[in-house]
Design an enzyme around this catalytic site. Structure first.
Site: not given
Lengths: 167, 376
Positions: B135, B138, B193, B263-265, B337
């Site tokens: 994404h 991120e 994204r 990934h985040a968050y 995440e």
């Protein structure tokens, strides 16, 4: 579950002061999500147990600083792409959190989870009365749909009277 | 007269004719050196000021100036071009440990680069796959992938764990999975994204690269609408990026024993399933790996991560890379995440890159070492 009414949640929360980490205050809340409704905000009752830190000095300083500006404050992208917030804009950022809180409350259901992603734009509007007025465009990130959407919010603020969102 | 013996490892190994290295406090030299001269023992001073040498090596400089591996700053976010230059640099400079290759091309024609890390110690080695930046917005993901590579190259000689990891395994690291989206988040929309593929019927671009895999594709938790941020695409593997990586992972499925996606968050460590509420067959192994990893992570700065199956810990989603990797026979499939939990969200400040990456390294090393212990 409350038949024909909705779902009620009883919460015990701990509030942590972002500006004074290590200091926390307990609170309890009751949240009622209305059945089937996407148009009305959940009912919320909150009781704070304990005292919130006094911010009188900082409030006064901020208030006087903004009132004495020659030109209306205008700013955008808080934080910036790399996560930075200029120190003098930190109160504006914090006020945006308050404003976002209101919008989030008004738009929450049991299937949403919002966070303030960024202050896209903020413009001060000078007023004849004693309030400060800020017109914000905030970006709210919703976890489940993953959408980041803009919202317009106008906030009035005064050191004694606090923050009020005006639609 | 007391000395700190640095070489050999024990006084019993000191023999005539062999070299011995000792460290003494400065004032001790006043008695030691004359003694050595009297005894006709030749000596050389290797380090005259140990404190200074240590300070030169480590602290004293502000974060922003901490440079290593030719001045690359790992504590700021880097553009796609900078990351690609960095990969080329490592490929040239550390050719015994690093091999850069491409698995295909993105929608907009960019190369999809992967770094293969590890010592060429034996002909067949198991491998770990790590990708970041599925994404675009991120950014802490790609920052971590770069940090991981840096740590591997900088510490494999001095850290026994890292040495084991790079000797016994290969690491395939893809620092930026969604190159088009990442570039777009730098130039146009910080909160982009998806990928940047064009849609035939609508004005909207892009597909959610983590809803486009062929595993219960476009069921719950994904959208059929091209303008939505969780759009699953017109069909599975419609996105060239997803197709290219899926092809690579399929080809190497016997070799790859762990799949890690960053990934985040939310501060979570997730494992399958995302698309349904059910327990995976090797739950015991995976759950204990996750538990240990999260504890290792917390040991750095006390940051707490939640962990568990993605469906119940985060939300139900279908067509994710993690579920696909698991279905394809990779026994350990995880999605991280990273920080934070919403205060800065996607706009994690650069000064938090170092602590985030430091703690995450502990988790990744922990999972890798768990993997080497055979509980599949």
């Amino acid at each position: 579950d409350i038949d024909d009414v909705g779902h009620k949640y009883y919460l015990e929360l701990e509030l942590e002061d972002v500006l004074d980490r290590g200091r926390s205050v307990s609170c309890t809340a009751e949240v009622l999500y209305h059945l089937g409704s996407t148009t009305s905000a959940p009912d919320v009752q909150v009781t704070v147990q304990g005292e919130l830190r006094s911010t009188e000095e900082a409030d006064k300083e901020f208030y006087n600083r903004i009132r004495s500006l020659e030109k209306e404050l205008v700013a955008e992208n808080i934080p910036d792409s790399h996560g930075n917030v200029p120190p003098e804009l930190e109160p504006i950022h914090l006020l945006a959190w308050v404003a976002s809180g209101y919008v989030i409350w008004q738009n929450s259901t049991e299937n949403t989870k919002f966070h303030l992603a960024q202050v896209k734009h903020v413009k001060q509007v000078k007023r004849s009365d004693e309030d400060l007025q800020f017109d914000y465009v905030v970006l709210l990130h919703e976890m489940v749909s993953q959408e980041v959407l803009p919202w317009q919010v106008t906030v009035l603020w005064h050191p004694q009277r606090g923050a009020r969102v005006s639609q | 007269l007391q000395v700190d013996l640095w070489q050999p490892s024990s006084p019993s190994h000191i023999v005539e004719g062999a070299v011995a290295d000792v460290r003494v406090p400065r004032n001790t030299t006043r008695s030691l050196l004359p003694y050595l001269q009297q005894a006709n023992i030749p000596y050389t001073i290797l380090i005259s000021d140990l404190q200074q040498a240590i300070e030169n090596q480590t602290g004293g400089r502000p974060h922003r100036n901490r440079r290593s591996l030719s001045g690359y700053n790992y504590e700021v976010y880097h553009s796609l071009d900078e990351i690609e230059d960095w990969m080329h640099y490592l490929n040239r400079t550390y050719s015994d440990l690093v091999h850069m290759f491409s698995v295909g091309k993105s929608y907009e024609g960019r190369s999809l680069y992967v770094l293969k890390l590890g010592k060429r110690s034996r002909p067949y080695k198991k491998a770990v796959w790590i990708d970041c930046g599925i994404h675009a917005r991120e950014w802490i993901g790609p920052a971590f992938c770069q940090w991981f590579v840096k740590e591997a190259l900088q510490t494999y000689q001095t850290d026994p764990d890292m040495r084991r990891m790079l000797t016994q395994l290969y690491f395939y690291i893809m620092p930026v999975f969604n190159v088009d989206g990442y570039h777009f988040s730098w130039t146009n929309d910080r909160f982009w994204r998806k990928t940047r593929s064009k849609n035939m019927r609508f004005h909207c671009h892009g597909v959610d690269a983590n809803r486009n895999w062929k595993v219960k594709w476009c069921d719950e938790g994904a959208s059929l609408h091209p303008c939505d941020d969780t759009y699953c695409g017109p069909f599975p593997e419609s996105e060239p990026e997803v197709k290219a990586v899926a092809h690579f992972l399929r080809k190497h499925r016997k070799q790859i024993k762990a799949y890690l996606s960053f990934h985040a968050y939310a501060q979570m460590l997730l494992y399958p399933y995302s698309y349904k509420y059910a327990t995976i067959p090797n739950f015991n192994c995976v759950e204990s790996a996750a538990y240990n990893a999260v504890n290792a992570l917390q040991s750095a700065y006390g940051v707490r991560y939640r962990y568990g199956p993605a469906s119940s810990t985060l939300y139900v989603s279908s067509g994710s890379s993690m579920d696909w990797a698991y279905k394809n026979g990779i026994p350990y499939a995880f999605a991280f995440e990273l920080r934070d939990t919403g205060h800065f969200g996607f706009l994690l400040p650069e000064m938090l890159i170092k602590p985030t990456c430091t703690e995450t390294m502990l988790a990744v090393k922990n999972i890798t070492l768990h993997l080497l212990k055979k509980c599949h």
